[in-house]
Enzyme design. Structure first.
Site, short mmCIF file in Angstrom:
data_model
loop_
_atom_site.label_atom_id
_atom_site.label_comp_id
_atom_site.label_asym_id
_atom_site.label_seq_id
_atom_site.Cartn_x
_atom_site.Cartn_y
_atom_site.Cartn_z
N CYS A 111 0.81 -1.23 0.00
CA CYS A 111 0.00 0.00 0.00
C CYS A 111 0.84 1.27 0.00
CB CYS A 111 -0.98 -0.02 1.17
SG CYS A 111 -0.22 -0.04 2.82
N SER A 112 1.83 1.35 0.90
CA SER A 112 2.62 2.57 0.98
C SER A 112 3.63 2.68 -0.16
CB SER A 112 3.34 2.65 2.34
OG SER A 112 4.14 1.51 2.56
N HIS A 163 -2.44 0.91 6.96
CA HIS A 163 -2.81 0.86 5.54
C HIS A 163 -3.05 2.28 5.02
CE1 HIS A 163 -4.15 -1.11 1.92
NE2 HIS A 163 -5.28 -0.45 1.92
N HIS A 175 -5.90 1.80 -3.91
CA HIS A 175 -4.96 1.20 -2.95
C HIS A 175 -4.55 -0.19 -3.40
CE1 HIS A 175 -8.05 -1.31 -0.45
NE2 HIS A 175 -8.53 -1.08 -1.65
#
Length: 204
Positions: A111-112, A163, A175
């Site tokens: 996600c990041s 998240h 995402h």
């Protein structure tokens, strides 16, 4: 420093550079190729010196230095234009497989990693992990979120951020959800994300 039709070749170069201490990352270009990029330098000379060093070591072959004026943050003249650029960049990654991990990801983004790469490709630095991104941004109330802002969730319970997604507008965000899934669009009103929502952050 590389453009590949197969994602695993881009991943291999990214890993090789990471093993040399280079903060490299791959991304899917609008051409459909997977490209590898690294480095933010204060001058052309510094960027060229590092690239030449890696080429002498046999780590890379040909390379191209991206000038600051080529980044979206320099090309656009208004904040809304930059936000639109961030959203367009994020949408290019729809369907890319999720893979947990930092520079060790093998088939896609976590996600990041997704949010970091979207910002970096627009010329904006962003911390690597979701919790650090949350701490670095400016708080934005949910009703004031704008496209390009980041939305954060405590998906493991409690209030600790675990998240992140990039807000698209209209109550939607993009995402990389979890192992076995791909980068996708989701509604903030989805019961799970409604329940685990922690807050929004802006970097613009």
């Amino acid at each position: 420093v590389g453009a590949f039709a197969r994602i695993e070749n881009a991943v291999r170069l990214e890993r090789d550079l990471a093993a040399r201490g280079v903060d490299a990352y791959y991304f899917r270009h609008e051409s459909g190729l997977y490209k590898v990029r690294f480095g933010n330098h204060a001058s052309y000379a510094a960027a060229r010196a590092e690239a030449d060093r890696l080429r002498r070591q046999g780590a890379i072959d040909s390379f191209f230095i991206v000038a600051p004026q080529d980044y979206a943050v320099a090309r656009v003249t208004a904040g809304d234009d930059l936000r639109a650029e961030l959203v367009a960049t994020a949408r290019r990654f729809l369907g890319v497989p999720y893979r947990w991990g930092g520079s060790d990801r093998a088939e896609g983004f976590d996600c990041s990693g997704l949010t970091m790469v979207c910002y970096r490709l627009s010329g904006l630095d962003l911390p690597r992990v979701s919790r650090s991104q949350y701490e670095a941004g400016r708080p934005v109330p949910r009703q004031e979120l704008r496209p390009g802002d980041l939305v954060f969730f405590a998906t493991r319970g409690g209030t600790t951020v675990s998240h992140v997604g990039l807000y698209l507008g209209g109550g939607e965000f993009i995402h990389a959800p979890r192992t076995g899934e791909t980068v996708q669009v989701q509604q903030l009103s989805h019961p799970f994300y409604e329940r685990t929502f922690v807050g929004g952050r802006s970097f613009l």
